[in-house]
Design a protein around this motif. Structure first.
Motif, PDB file in Angstrom:
ATOM      1  N   LYS A 258       0.854  -0.888   0.051  1.00 51.64           N
ATOM      2  CA  LYS A 258      -0.362   0.048  -0.083  1.00 51.64           C
ATOM      3  C   LYS A 258       1.281   1.399  -0.375  1.00 51.64           C
ATOM      4  CE  LYS A 258      -4.149  -1.327   2.273  1.00 51.64           C
ATOM      5  NZ  LYS A 258      -5.051  -2.039   3.058  1.00 51.64           N
ATOM      6  N   LEU A 259       1.661   1.200   0.934  1.00 50.51           N
ATOM      7  CA  LEU A 259       3.191   2.111   0.902  1.00 50.51           C
ATOM      8  C   LEU A 259       4.013   2.625  -0.309  1.00 50.51           C
ATOM      9  CD1 LEU A 259       4.230   2.081   4.597  1.00 50.51           C
ATOM     10  CD2 LEU A 259       2.302   3.643   3.425  1.00 50.51           C
ATOM     11  N   ALA A 262       1.566   4.340  -2.983  1.00 50.90           N
ATOM     12  CA  ALA A 262       1.164   5.521  -2.962  1.00 50.90           C
ATOM     13  C   ALA A 262       2.751   6.167  -2.851  1.00 50.90           C
ATOM     14  CB  ALA A 262       0.574   5.360  -1.376  1.00 50.90           C
ATOM     15  N   ARG A 263       3.535   5.725  -3.390  1.00 47.57           N
ATOM     16  CA  ARG A 263       4.459   7.119  -3.687  1.00 47.57           C
ATOM     17  C   ARG A 263       4.286   7.593  -4.490  1.00 47.57           C
ATOM     18  NH1 ARG A 263      10.106   3.646  -2.837  1.00 47.57           N
ATOM     19  NH2 ARG A 263      11.021   5.949  -2.542  1.00 47.57           N
TER      20      ARG A 263
END
Length: 269
Positions: A258-259, A262-263
């Motif tokens: 998820k992270l 999102a970058r």
């Protein structure tokens, strides 16, 4: 016994006999266990034995589960200041979730590995394992996981290399904070997460047990504050210094993905 208990106990005697313990302070940091004294039983297929060559000529043994077909994710696991790579493999086996690859790194002087551990030595060992992972799975996304002292190794490597994600468990601020104030001037090994964490640009999960008996949970708040917007603090409610990964591993991978997605400028997996 605390992972750092011998260090704390030995340094606690400084008020009585400073000269008697001044020499071996750094040597008390490391508590390797030989493979002959290690007996672990894996939940599934045991890992492959694997070796890596360091820049200063050491051959180190670790363990490896290759990723399943069509899986492009591999995590390198850096263990703490005690035990060896087989204990680390047993603990980290749940990170194989979803067929991911898991490479268990180990250090000089640990298990049956040659050499004497030191901060510079452990970083050199970690460099060798990163190169090995890139050799074994050149098209895979690479992640780093570090427990306790291994968290400092993971943070340092993430500051030096571009990887897809990082996670630590039970990370301290810096090694000298783990000993009584009277002894800190004698600690030559730095392992300064507080100074290096800002250089980590990848998604970084700081996992910490709320009842950690070795590293004060306040440490994770300090690390979070020293890091950037890429840092996510994960409080492991009721957990101690080590929290089993059986239930955590899928959550770690999910959070990383998820992270990562999102970058800014992130490509689709």
């Amino acid at each position: 016994m605390s992972l750092f208990a011998p260090l704390l106990l030995g340094l606690g005697l400084l008020s009585l006999a400073t000269s008697a313990v001044a020499g071996p302070v750094s040597s008390q940091v490391y508590q390797p266990v030989s493979l002959a004294d290690t007996n672990v039983e894996f939940r599934g297929e045991p890992p492959q034995a694997i070796t890596a060559q360091t820049a200063d000529g050491l051959t180190l043994e670790g363990a490896y589960w290759p990723p399943a077909e069509c899986v492009d994710q591999v995590v390198i696991v850096f263990h703490g200041n005690s035990y060896n790579h087989m204990v680390s493999a047993y603990r980290a086996e749940p990170l194989r979730a979803g067929g991911r690859g898991v490479l268990i790194a180990s250090y000089r002087g640990y298990g049956d590995n040659p050499g004497k551990p030191s901060e510079a030595g452990l970083y050199a060992d970690a460099e060798a394992w990163i190169a090995k992972a890139q050799e074994l799975a050149p098209d895979s996304r690479l992640y780093l996981f570090g427990f306790s002292l291994g968290g400092a190794v993971a943070v340092e490597m993430a500051a030096r290399h571009e990887v897809s994600g990082v996670a630590t468990m039970g990370a301290f601020t810096r090694l000298r904070d783990m000993v009584p104030k009277i002894a800190r001037a004698l600690v030559t090994e730095r392992y300064d997460n507080l100074a290096r964490i800002a250089a980590v640009e990848e998604p970084l999960l700081l996992m910490h047990g709320t009842k950690d008996e070795v590293v004060d949970p306040k440490a994770v708040a300090k690390l979070e504050a020293a890091g950037g917007p890429n840092v996510v603090r994960v409080n492991l409610t009721g957990g101690g210094h080590w929290v089993p990964l059986d239930g955590l591993a899928p959550r770690i991978w999910d959070q990383w993905e998820k992270l990562e997605a999102a970058r800014p400028g992130a490509a689709a997996p």
